[in-house]
Design an enzyme around this catalytic site. Structure first.
Site, mmCIF file in Angstrom:
data_model
loop_
_atom_site.group_PDB
_atom_site.id
_atom_site.type_symbol
_atom_site.label_atom_id
_atom_site.label_comp_id
_atom_site.label_asym_id
_atom_site.label_seq_id
_atom_site.Cartn_x
_atom_site.Cartn_y
_atom_site.Cartn_z
ATOM 1 N N LYS A 145 0.970 -1.304 -0.009
ATOM 2 C CA LYS A 145 -0.040 -0.087 -0.014
ATOM 3 C C LYS A 145 0.967 1.195 -0.094
ATOM 4 O O LYS A 145 2.108 1.313 0.164
ATOM 5 C CB LYS A 145 -0.954 -0.087 1.158
ATOM 6 C CG LYS A 145 -1.867 -1.199 1.212
ATOM 7 C CD LYS A 145 -2.707 -1.348 2.424
ATOM 8 C CE LYS A 145 -3.644 -2.577 2.374
ATOM 9 N NZ LYS A 145 -4.690 -2.372 3.596
ATOM 10 N N ASN B 266 -1.689 -0.279 6.924
ATOM 11 C CA ASN B 266 -0.993 -1.662 7.451
ATOM 12 C C ASN B 266 -0.397 -2.325 6.304
ATOM 13 O O ASN B 266 -0.235 -3.518 6.114
ATOM 14 C CB ASN B 266 -2.330 -2.679 7.926
ATOM 15 C CG ASN B 266 -3.356 -2.747 6.962
ATOM 16 O OD1 ASN B 266 -3.292 -2.335 5.833
ATOM 17 N ND2 ASN B 266 -4.466 -3.544 7.245
ATOM 18 N N TYR C 39 -12.226 -2.444 -3.484
ATOM 19 C CA TYR C 39 -12.473 -2.556 -2.335
ATOM 20 C C TYR C 39 -14.348 -2.588 -2.169
ATOM 21 O O TYR C 39 -14.729 -2.387 -1.079
ATOM 22 C CB TYR C 39 -12.074 -1.562 -1.332
ATOM 23 C CG TYR C 39 -10.717 -1.968 -0.818
ATOM 24 C CD1 TYR C 39 -10.315 -3.023 -0.132
ATOM 25 C CD2 TYR C 39 -9.721 -0.759 -1.088
ATOM 26 C CE1 TYR C 39 -9.134 -3.041 0.256
ATOM 27 C CE2 TYR C 39 -8.264 -1.058 -0.696
ATOM 28 C CZ TYR C 39 -7.989 -2.454 0.187
ATOM 29 O OH TYR C 39 -6.887 -2.371 0.750
ATOM 30 N N ARG D 207 -1.594 -14.792 3.330
ATOM 31 C CA ARG D 207 -2.229 -13.973 4.453
ATOM 32 C C ARG D 207 -1.622 -14.284 5.994
ATOM 33 O O ARG D 207 -1.882 -13.573 6.751
ATOM 34 C CB ARG D 207 -3.832 -14.574 4.689
ATOM 35 C CG ARG D 207 -4.486 -14.239 3.338
ATOM 36 C CD ARG D 207 -5.295 -12.992 3.201
ATOM 37 N NE ARG D 207 -6.357 -12.932 4.214
ATOM 38 C CZ ARG D 207 -6.966 -11.707 4.433
ATOM 39 N NH1 ARG D 207 -7.004 -10.854 3.612
ATOM 40 N NH2 ARG D 207 -8.120 -11.513 5.142
ATOM 41 N N ARG E 234 2.893 -7.236 9.152
ATOM 42 C CA ARG E 234 2.198 -6.028 9.911
ATOM 43 C C ARG E 234 2.389 -6.139 11.290
ATOM 44 O O ARG E 234 2.835 -5.164 11.973
ATOM 45 C CB ARG E 234 0.369 -6.406 9.737
ATOM 46 C CG ARG E 234 -0.044 -6.009 8.643
ATOM 47 C CD ARG E 234 -1.354 -6.424 8.190
ATOM 48 N NE ARG E 234 -2.155 -5.851 6.750
ATOM 49 C CZ ARG E 234 -3.158 -6.567 6.331
ATOM 50 N NH1 ARG E 234 -3.875 -7.379 7.415
ATOM 51 N NH2 ARG E 234 -3.799 -6.156 5.382
ATOM 52 N N HIS F 280 -1.689 -5.704 1.289
ATOM 53 C CA HIS F 280 -2.930 -6.628 1.077
ATOM 54 C C HIS F 280 -2.700 -7.610 0.489
ATOM 55 O O HIS F 280 -1.750 -7.812 -0.509
ATOM 56 C CB HIS F 280 -4.006 -5.549 0.332
ATOM 57 C CG HIS F 280 -4.978 -6.477 -0.573
ATOM 58 N ND1 HIS F 280 -6.073 -6.632 0.364
ATOM 59 C CD2 HIS F 280 -4.836 -7.046 -1.640
ATOM 60 C CE1 HIS F 280 -6.973 -7.510 -0.734
ATOM 61 N NE2 HIS F 280 -6.268 -7.594 -1.685
ATOM 62 N N GLU G 125 -8.949 -9.989 -8.333
ATOM 63 C CA GLU G 125 -7.964 -8.788 -8.353
ATOM 64 C C GLU G 125 -6.778 -8.962 -9.360
ATOM 65 O O GLU G 125 -6.418 -7.885 -9.584
ATOM 66 C CB GLU G 125 -7.384 -8.867 -6.743
ATOM 67 C CG GLU G 125 -8.452 -8.460 -5.934
ATOM 68 C CD GLU G 125 -8.255 -8.819 -4.395
ATOM 69 O OE1 GLU G 125 -9.224 -8.480 -3.560
ATOM 70 O OE2 GLU G 125 -7.215 -9.086 -4.142
HETATM 71 P P1 ATP Z 1 -6.896 -6.033 3.057
HETATM 72 O O1 ATP Z 1 -8.292 -6.255 2.331
HETATM 73 O O2 ATP Z 1 -6.200 -4.757 2.715
HETATM 74 O O3 ATP Z 1 -5.763 -7.313 2.796
HETATM 75 P P2 ATP Z 1 -7.870 -7.418 5.314
HETATM 76 O O4 ATP Z 1 -8.254 -8.283 4.346
HETATM 77 O O5 ATP Z 1 -6.760 -7.785 6.473
HETATM 78 O O6 ATP Z 1 -7.062 -5.988 4.490
HETATM 79 P P3 ATP Z 1 -10.368 -6.041 5.512
HETATM 80 O O7 ATP Z 1 -11.253 -6.514 6.616
HETATM 81 O O8 ATP Z 1 -10.679 -6.693 4.395
HETATM 82 O O9 ATP Z 1 -8.974 -6.605 5.833
HETATM 83 O O10 ATP Z 1 -10.266 -4.510 5.448
HETATM 84 C C1 ATP Z 1 -9.594 -3.995 4.126
HETATM 85 C C2 ATP Z 1 -8.920 -2.810 4.604
HETATM 86 O O11 ATP Z 1 -9.661 -1.814 5.297
HETATM 87 C C3 ATP Z 1 -7.876 -3.204 5.846
HETATM 88 O O12 ATP Z 1 -6.446 -3.636 5.310
HETATM 89 C C4 ATP Z 1 -7.546 -1.855 6.382
HETATM 90 O O13 ATP Z 1 -6.617 -1.083 5.820
HETATM 91 C C5 ATP Z 1 -8.771 -0.957 6.262
HETATM 92 N N1 ATP Z 1 -9.703 -1.121 7.438
HETATM 93 C C6 ATP Z 1 -10.234 -2.101 8.034
HETATM 94 N N2 ATP Z 1 -10.786 -1.594 9.191
HETATM 95 C C7 ATP Z 1 -10.595 -0.555 9.419
HETATM 96 C C8 ATP Z 1 -11.016 0.700 10.140
HETATM 97 N N3 ATP Z 1 -11.778 0.172 11.385
HETATM 98 N N4 ATP Z 1 -10.804 1.786 10.298
HETATM 99 C C9 ATP Z 1 -10.008 2.219 9.142
HETATM 100 N N5 ATP Z 1 -9.671 1.227 7.785
HETATM 101 C C10 ATP Z 1 -9.864 -0.020 8.108
#
Ligand code: ATP
Length: 137
Positions: free
Chosen positions: A9, A112, A49, A85, A102, A115, A126
Site C-alpha cells: 500500500k 497496514n 474494495y 495471509r 504487519r 494487502h 484482483e
Molecule cells: P486487505 O483487504 O487490505 O488485505 P484485510 O483483508 O486484512 O485487509 P479487511 O477487513 O478486508 O482486512 O479490510 C480492508 C482494509 O480496510 C484493511 O486492510 C484496512 O486497511 C482497512 N480497514 C479495516 N478496518 C478499518 C477501520 N476500522 N478503520 C480504517 N480502516 C480499516
C-alpha cells in the site's frame, strides 16, 4: 499452480519497505510472477474494495489507497493465498503476531502496509483488475 494478488500500500511504498516485503515471500519459497507500480484511480479503488462499500471507513480507505503509488504483485506457489495471509498477519497491526509483516512493520489499521487476497476467487478477480495476461510470467 495457485496464484495470489499482493499489494504494497502507499504507506509501505513511501517507507521503502518493498524489498523487505518481497524478500519475505521469496524466502518462503514463492515465485514472483508480476510486479509493477500503479497509482489507483478512485474507480479502480472502489472496484477493488467493493465489498467494503457500506463500511464507515470506506471513504477513508479509498482516499488512502489512491494517495500515492502502490506496488502490485502476483505471487505463485502451493497454497499461496492462505500462506500469504499468514505471512501478512492480522488486519489490525496491533493484533498481528511478531514475525508477520504487519506485526513487524505497522501500527495503525488504516496504514497496514500490505494487502493479500482472501480467497482464490478474490485473487483471480484482483489479478484481473491490475494485470493483463501478457504481464504474468
Ligand atoms: P486487505 O483487504 O487490505 O488485505 P484485510 O483483508 O486484512 O485487509 P479487511 O477487513 O478486508 O482486512 O479490510 C480492508 C482494509 O480496510 C484493511 O486492510 C484496512 O486497511 C482497512 N480497514 C479495516 N478496518 C478499518 C477501520 N476500522 N478503520 C480504517 N480502516 C480499516
Amino acid at each position: 499452480m495457485e496464484r495470489t494478488y499482493v499489494m504494497i500500500k502507499p504507506d509501505g511504498v513511501q517507507r521503502q519497505l518493498i524489498g523487505n516485503i518481497v524478500s519475505r515471500f521469496e524466502q518462503k519459497g514463492f515465485k514472483l510472477v508480476a510486479g509493477k507500480f500503479v497509482t489507483l484511480s478512485k474507480e479502480t479503488a472502489e472496484t477493488h474494495y467493493g465489498e467494503h462499500r457500506e463500511r464507515p471507513f470506506f471513504g477513508e480507505l479509498v482516499d488512502f489507497i489512491t494517495s500515492g503509488p502502490v506496488f502490485a504483485m502476483v505471487w505463485e506457489g502451493e497454497n499461496v493465498v492462505k500462506v500469504a495471509r499468514t505471512l501478512i498477519g492480522a488486519t489490525n497491526p496491533a493484533e498481528a503476531a511478531p514475525g508477520t509483516i504487519r506485526g513487524d512493520l505497522a501500527v495503525q489499521v488504516a496504514m497496514n502496509v500490505v494487502h493479500g487476497s482472501d480467497s482464490v476467487e478474490s485473487a483471480n478477480r484482483e489479478i484481473d483488475i491490475f494485470f493483463r495476461a501478457d504481464e504474468l510470467q
